[in-house]
Design a protein around this motif. Structure first.
Motif, PDB file in Angstrom:
ATOM      1  N   ALA A 138       0.829  -1.209   0.000  1.00  0.00           N
ATOM      2  CA  ALA A 138       0.000   0.000   0.000  1.00  0.00           C
ATOM      3  C   ALA A 138       0.860   1.253   0.000  1.00  0.00           C
ATOM      4  O   ALA A 138       0.546   2.244  -0.687  1.00  0.00           O
ATOM      5  CB  ALA A 138      -0.933  -0.013   1.206  1.00  0.00           C
ATOM      6  N   ASP A 139       1.980   1.229   0.737  1.00  0.00           N
ATOM      7  CA  ASP A 139       2.883   2.377   0.754  1.00  0.00           C
ATOM      8  C   ASP A 139       3.519   2.603  -0.616  1.00  0.00           C
ATOM      9  O   ASP A 139       3.694   3.755  -1.046  1.00  0.00           O
ATOM     10  CB  ASP A 139       3.980   2.165   1.802  1.00  0.00           C
ATOM     11  N   ILE A 140       3.867   1.513  -1.296  1.00  0.00           N
ATOM     12  CA  ILE A 140       4.453   1.645  -2.633  1.00  0.00           C
ATOM     13  C   ILE A 140       3.474   2.324  -3.579  1.00  0.00           C
ATOM     14  O   ILE A 140       3.834   3.246  -4.317  1.00  0.00           O
ATOM     15  CB  ILE A 140       4.866   0.260  -3.172  1.00  0.00           C
ATOM     16  N   VAL A 141       2.229   1.876  -3.549  1.00  0.00           N
ATOM     17  CA  VAL A 141       1.222   2.466  -4.433  1.00  0.00           C
ATOM     18  C   VAL A 141       1.016   3.934  -4.089  1.00  0.00           C
ATOM     19  O   VAL A 141       1.004   4.807  -4.976  1.00  0.00           O
ATOM     20  CB  VAL A 141      -0.107   1.687  -4.321  1.00  0.00           C
ATOM     21  N   TRP A 142       0.864   4.244  -2.823  1.00  0.00           N
ATOM     22  CA  TRP A 142       0.587   5.620  -2.409  1.00  0.00           C
ATOM     23  C   TRP A 142       1.758   6.552  -2.726  1.00  0.00           C
ATOM     24  O   TRP A 142       1.567   7.655  -3.258  1.00  0.00           O
ATOM     25  CB  TRP A 142       0.278   5.654  -0.921  1.00  0.00           C
ATOM     26  N   HIS A 143       2.954   6.143  -2.424  1.00  0.00           N
ATOM     27  CA  HIS A 143       4.124   6.989  -2.657  1.00  0.00           C
ATOM     28  C   HIS A 143       4.331   7.260  -4.143  1.00  0.00           C
ATOM     29  O   HIS A 143       4.795   8.343  -4.523  1.00  0.00           O
ATOM     30  CB  HIS A 143       5.367   6.346  -2.051  1.00  0.00           C
ATOM     31  N   ASN A 144       3.968   6.302  -4.991  1.00  0.00           N
ATOM     32  CA  ASN A 144       4.067   6.530  -6.435  1.00  0.00           C
ATOM     33  C   ASN A 144       3.079   7.593  -6.898  1.00  0.00           C
ATOM     34  O   ASN A 144       3.391   8.398  -7.773  1.00  0.00           O
ATOM     35  CB  ASN A 144       3.839   5.221  -7.191  1.00  0.00           C
ATOM     36  N   GLN A 145       1.881   7.587  -6.314  1.00  0.00           N
ATOM     37  CA  GLN A 145       0.898   8.604  -6.688  1.00  0.00           C
ATOM     38  C   GLN A 145       1.383   9.988  -6.273  1.00  0.00           C
ATOM     39  O   GLN A 145       1.263  10.963  -7.040  1.00  0.00           O
ATOM     40  CB  GLN A 145      -0.457   8.304  -6.043  1.00  0.00           C
ATOM     41  N   VAL A 146       1.927  10.078  -5.065  1.00  0.00           N
ATOM     42  CA  VAL A 146       2.433  11.362  -4.580  1.00  0.00           C
ATOM     43  C   VAL A 146       3.582  11.852  -5.443  1.00  0.00           C
ATOM     44  O   VAL A 146       3.644  13.040  -5.812  1.00  0.00           O
ATOM     45  CB  VAL A 146       2.880  11.240  -3.105  1.00  0.00           C
ATOM     46  N   TYR A 147       4.479  10.940  -5.798  1.00  0.00           N
ATOM     47  CA  TYR A 147       5.632  11.329  -6.617  1.00  0.00           C
ATOM     48  C   TYR A 147       5.184  11.819  -7.992  1.00  0.00           C
ATOM     49  O   TYR A 147       5.656  12.867  -8.470  1.00  0.00           O
ATOM     50  CB  TYR A 147       6.585  10.142  -6.782  1.00  0.00           C
ATOM     51  N   MET A 148       4.272  11.094  -8.632  1.00  0.00           N
ATOM     52  CA  MET A 148       3.818  11.497  -9.963  1.00  0.00           C
ATOM     53  C   MET A 148       3.118  12.844  -9.919  1.00  0.00           C
ATOM     54  O   MET A 148       3.308  13.692 -10.797  1.00  0.00           O
ATOM     55  CB  MET A 148       2.899  10.417 -10.550  1.00  0.00           C
ATOM     56  N   TRP A 149       2.295  13.051  -8.900  1.00  0.00           N
ATOM     57  CA  TRP A 149       1.573  14.321  -8.792  1.00  0.00           C
ATOM     58  C   TRP A 149       2.544  15.489  -8.591  1.00  0.00           C
ATOM     59  O   TRP A 149       2.435  16.527  -9.244  1.00  0.00           O
ATOM     60  CB  TRP A 149       0.582  14.255  -7.639  1.00  0.00           C
ATOM     61  N   GLU A 150       3.498  15.320  -7.674  1.00  0.00           N
ATOM     62  CA  GLU A 150       4.446  16.398  -7.403  1.00  0.00           C
ATOM     63  C   GLU A 150       5.346  16.666  -8.605  1.00  0.00           C
ATOM     64  O   GLU A 150       5.668  17.834  -8.897  1.00  0.00           O
ATOM     65  CB  GLU A 150       5.294  16.047  -6.175  1.00  0.00           C
ATOM     66  N   TYR A 151       5.724  15.618  -9.310  1.00  0.00           N
ATOM     67  CA  TYR A 151       6.589  15.814 -10.480  1.00  0.00           C
ATOM     68  C   TYR A 151       5.872  16.628 -11.554  1.00  0.00           C
ATOM     69  O   TYR A 151       6.411  17.595 -12.092  1.00  0.00           O
ATOM     70  CB  TYR A 151       7.009  14.454 -11.040  1.00  0.00           C
ATOM     71  N   HIS A 152       4.650  16.230 -11.884  1.00  0.00           N
ATOM     72  CA  HIS A 152       3.935  16.900 -12.967  1.00  0.00           C
ATOM     73  C   HIS A 152       3.444  18.291 -12.567  1.00  0.00           C
ATOM     74  O   HIS A 152       3.411  19.206 -13.400  1.00  0.00           O
ATOM     75  CB  HIS A 152       2.756  16.044 -13.423  1.00  0.00           C
ATOM     76  N   SER A 153       3.057  18.458 -11.310  1.00  0.00           N
ATOM     77  CA  SER A 153       2.536  19.759 -10.892  1.00  0.00           C
ATOM     78  C   SER A 153       3.641  20.790 -10.735  1.00  0.00           C
ATOM     79  O   SER A 153       3.402  21.997 -10.919  1.00  0.00           O
ATOM     80  CB  SER A 153       1.761  19.615  -9.583  1.00  0.00           C
ATOM     81  N   ASP A 154       4.856  20.358 -10.414  1.00  0.00           N
ATOM     82  CA  ASP A 154       5.968  21.286 -10.192  1.00  0.00           C
ATOM     83  C   ASP A 154       6.931  21.353 -11.370  1.00  0.00           C
ATOM     84  O   ASP A 154       7.961  22.039 -11.286  1.00  0.00           O
ATOM     85  CB  ASP A 154       6.750  20.882  -8.929  1.00  0.00           C
ATOM     86  N   LEU A 155       6.616  20.666 -12.459  1.00  0.00           N
ATOM     87  CA  LEU A 155       7.538  20.611 -13.592  1.00  0.00           C
ATOM     88  C   LEU A 155       7.677  21.982 -14.250  1.00  0.00           C
ATOM     89  O   LEU A 155       6.693  22.590 -14.670  1.00  0.00           O
ATOM     90  CB  LEU A 155       7.050  19.584 -14.626  1.00  0.00           C
ATOM     91  N   VAL A 156       8.905  22.471 -14.310  1.00  0.00           N
ATOM     92  CA  VAL A 156       9.214  23.725 -14.994  1.00  0.00           C
ATOM     93  C   VAL A 156      10.309  23.428 -16.008  1.00  0.00           C
ATOM     94  O   VAL A 156      11.440  23.118 -15.647  1.00  0.00           O
ATOM     95  CB  VAL A 156       9.679  24.818 -14.010  1.00  0.00           C
ATOM     96  N   SER A 157       9.962  23.496 -17.288  1.00  0.00           N
ATOM     97  CA  SER A 157      10.924  23.156 -18.319  1.00  0.00           C
ATOM     98  C   SER A 157      10.481  23.786 -19.634  1.00  0.00           C
ATOM     99  O   SER A 157       9.381  24.333 -19.743  1.00  0.00           O
ATOM    100  CB  SER A 157      11.030  21.633 -18.465  1.00  0.00           C
ATOM    101  N   THR A 158      11.349  23.741 -20.612  1.00  0.00           N
ATOM    102  CA  THR A 158      11.035  24.238 -21.946  1.00  0.00           C
ATOM    103  C   THR A 158      11.382  23.175 -22.971  1.00  0.00           C
ATOM    104  O   THR A 158      12.180  22.269 -22.708  1.00  0.00           O
ATOM    105  CB  THR A 158      11.825  25.523 -22.259  1.00  0.00           C
ATOM    106  N   HIS A 159      10.752  23.277 -24.128  1.00  0.00           N
ATOM    107  CA  HIS A 159      11.005  22.332 -25.213  1.00  0.00           C
ATOM    108  C   HIS A 159      10.719  23.055 -26.527  1.00  0.00           C
ATOM    109  O   HIS A 159       9.718  23.778 -26.628  1.00  0.00           O
ATOM    110  CB  HIS A 159      10.115  21.094 -25.073  1.00  0.00           C
ATOM    111  N   PRO A 160      11.559  22.861 -27.545  1.00  0.00           N
ATOM    112  CA  PRO A 160      11.352  23.606 -28.795  1.00  0.00           C
ATOM    113  C   PRO A 160      10.055  23.272 -29.509  1.00  0.00           C
ATOM    114  O   PRO A 160       9.585  24.074 -30.325  1.00  0.00           O
ATOM    115  CB  PRO A 160      12.571  23.220 -29.639  1.00  0.00           C
ATOM    116  N   TYR A 161       9.463  22.107 -29.221  1.00  0.00           N
ATOM    117  CA  TYR A 161       8.245  21.709 -29.926  1.00  0.00           C
ATOM    118  C   TYR A 161       7.050  21.553 -28.995  1.00  0.00           C
ATOM    119  O   TYR A 161       6.089  20.872 -29.320  1.00  0.00           O
ATOM    120  CB  TYR A 161       8.491  20.406 -30.698  1.00  0.00           C
ATOM    121  N   SER A 162       7.114  22.176 -27.836  1.00  0.00           N
ATOM    122  CA  SER A 162       5.952  22.179 -26.949  1.00  0.00           C
ATOM    123  C   SER A 162       4.872  23.077 -27.535  1.00  0.00           C
ATOM    124  O   SER A 162       5.127  23.923 -28.406  1.00  0.00           O
ATOM    125  CB  SER A 162       6.351  22.669 -25.556  1.00  0.00           C
ATOM    126  N   SER A 163       3.653  22.914 -27.066  1.00  0.00           N
ATOM    127  CA  SER A 163       2.526  23.692 -27.589  1.00  0.00           C
ATOM    128  C   SER A 163       1.445  23.796 -26.529  1.00  0.00           C
ATOM    129  O   SER A 163       1.400  23.010 -25.578  1.00  0.00           O
ATOM    130  CB  SER A 163       1.964  23.052 -28.862  1.00  0.00           C
TER     131      SER A 163
END
Length: 360
Positions: free
Chosen positions: A181-206
């Motif tokens: 259960a901890d593995i499942v929960w910690h993965n959800q937290v990690y994915m959410w924090e990664y995507h919500s805090d992602l600051v980056s640029t890409h030449p073909y983003s839109s």
């Protein structure tokens, strides 16, 4: 709506089965018929008042004397032989695939939001029906099982091999351990924090508004060669399909409001359910995030052509065939930059680079 119909179907079956017999069976009220009489129906079509399509369409059957003839709607049978409305089986399958989709990509949950809107609109439209609260509450329980509990269980068990890779022993018992259960929960937290805090640029983003008109395809690979050719492949929608599909979705929106077209409303809600969440996303996004919406764009196109046919528009099929043919031609034309095959540079620059933002 599949799952409310399933509930209604089950209620109707129970009502029929509970109707008492009008005539008591006895030897005195049974008379033998020697004549070979029969009742025959040929090419029968029946449609309820206000319905969009007939429930019986061009059927033929014979009701022989002394036999019972029944017309049964969509039903299926479980493995133990009990009759079950077909809609219930379809809803169960829908819940299974919804869980598989959510376990693969969180964007599938957006479709669940659209489904919830359709469900809510359906019940609001029935709020004045007799027995509304009884049916509504039972349907809520039904949906909690098939569209929340079942998908959540599938999502949870999808981390099975992740757990074994982390050193857990496996087996059914692993699902009930705190470590799993901890593995499942910690993965959800990690994915959410990664995507919500992602600051980056890409030449073909839109951004989402660029997706609507195919303004910025994403380029995965590009290489030039000394012989005047190049190899490139990217991700984007067929331009004609993209633009025509957007117009068709707008048309469905008009039909949904003006004519209360339920099919058109379903298409528009499904389309917006896949698009609107990205309007609120501030992180890096790409054209492929729009791809789930193309399913509803295709449905919108088909629905608009169908309405043209039903309205009896003069030679409506000609523009439909022309549109489809043009999509096929453009697929062939853009095939080199969809697959990475070597292509003359002059061809891509002269025929495929329609806008400055297209990286071909």
């Amino acid at each position: 709506m599949i799952f409310p119909r399933a509930q209604s179907c089950a209620n109707r079956v129970n009502e029929v089965l509970s109707v008492p017999t009008d005539t008591a069976r006895s030897a005195q009220n049974v008379r033998q018929h020697q004549a070979k009489a029969k009742l025959e129906f040929r090419n029968v079509t029946f449609q309820y008042r206000g319905a969009e399509e007939p429930v019986l369409n061009n059927i033929s059957f014979t009701a022989d004397i002394g036999k019972t003839t029944a017309i049964i709607g969509g039903t299926a049978f479980t493995n133990w032989g009990w009759p079950v409305p077909l809609a219930l089986v379809l809803v169960l399958i829908s819940g299974l695939f919804f869980g598989l989709g959510a376990a693969s990509k969180w964007t599938c949950i957006y479709a669940g939001g659209g489904l919830a809107v359709i469900w809510l609109v359906y019940w609001i439209s029935r709020r004045r029906d007799e027995g509304f609260w009884r049916d509504f509450i039972s349907n809520c329980a039904f949906c909690l099982v098939f569209f929340i509990a079942v998908p959540a269980a599938i999502y949870y068990v999808s981390y099975y091999y992740y757990g074994t890779a982390k050193g857990l022993e496996g087996g059914i018992g692993m699902f009930f351990t705190k470590d799993y259960a901890d593995i499942v929960w910690h993965n959800q937290v990690y994915m959410w924090e990664y995507h919500s805090d992602l600051v980056s640029t890409h030449p073909y983003s839109s951004r989402w508004y660029q997706w609507l008109v195919d303004a910025r395809p994403i380029l995965y690979y590009l290489e030039y060669f000394d012989d005047g050719t190049k190899s490139a492949f990217g991700a984007f929608l067929n331009p004609v399909f993209c633009w025509g599909g957007l117009l068709a979705v707008i048309g469905c929106g008009i039909l949904a409001i003006k004519d209360r077209d339920s099919r058109a409303a379903f298409i528009v809600i499904g389309y917006l359910a896949q698009l609107l969440p990205w309007v609120l996303v501030t992180r890096l996004t790409f054209a492929y995030h729009y791809f789930p919406s193309e399913v509803f764009m295709l449905l919108a196109l088909c629905h608009m052509w169908r309405r043209c046919r039903d309205e009896g528009l003069y030679k409506w099929y000609r523009p439909m065939y022309a549109f489809t043919g043009l999509c096929v031609v453009l697929f062939a034309a853009f095939y080199p930059v969809l697959t990475g095959i070597k292509t003359p540079v002059w061809y891509t620059r002269s025929f495929l680079k329609w806008f400055p933002s297209w990286p071909f």
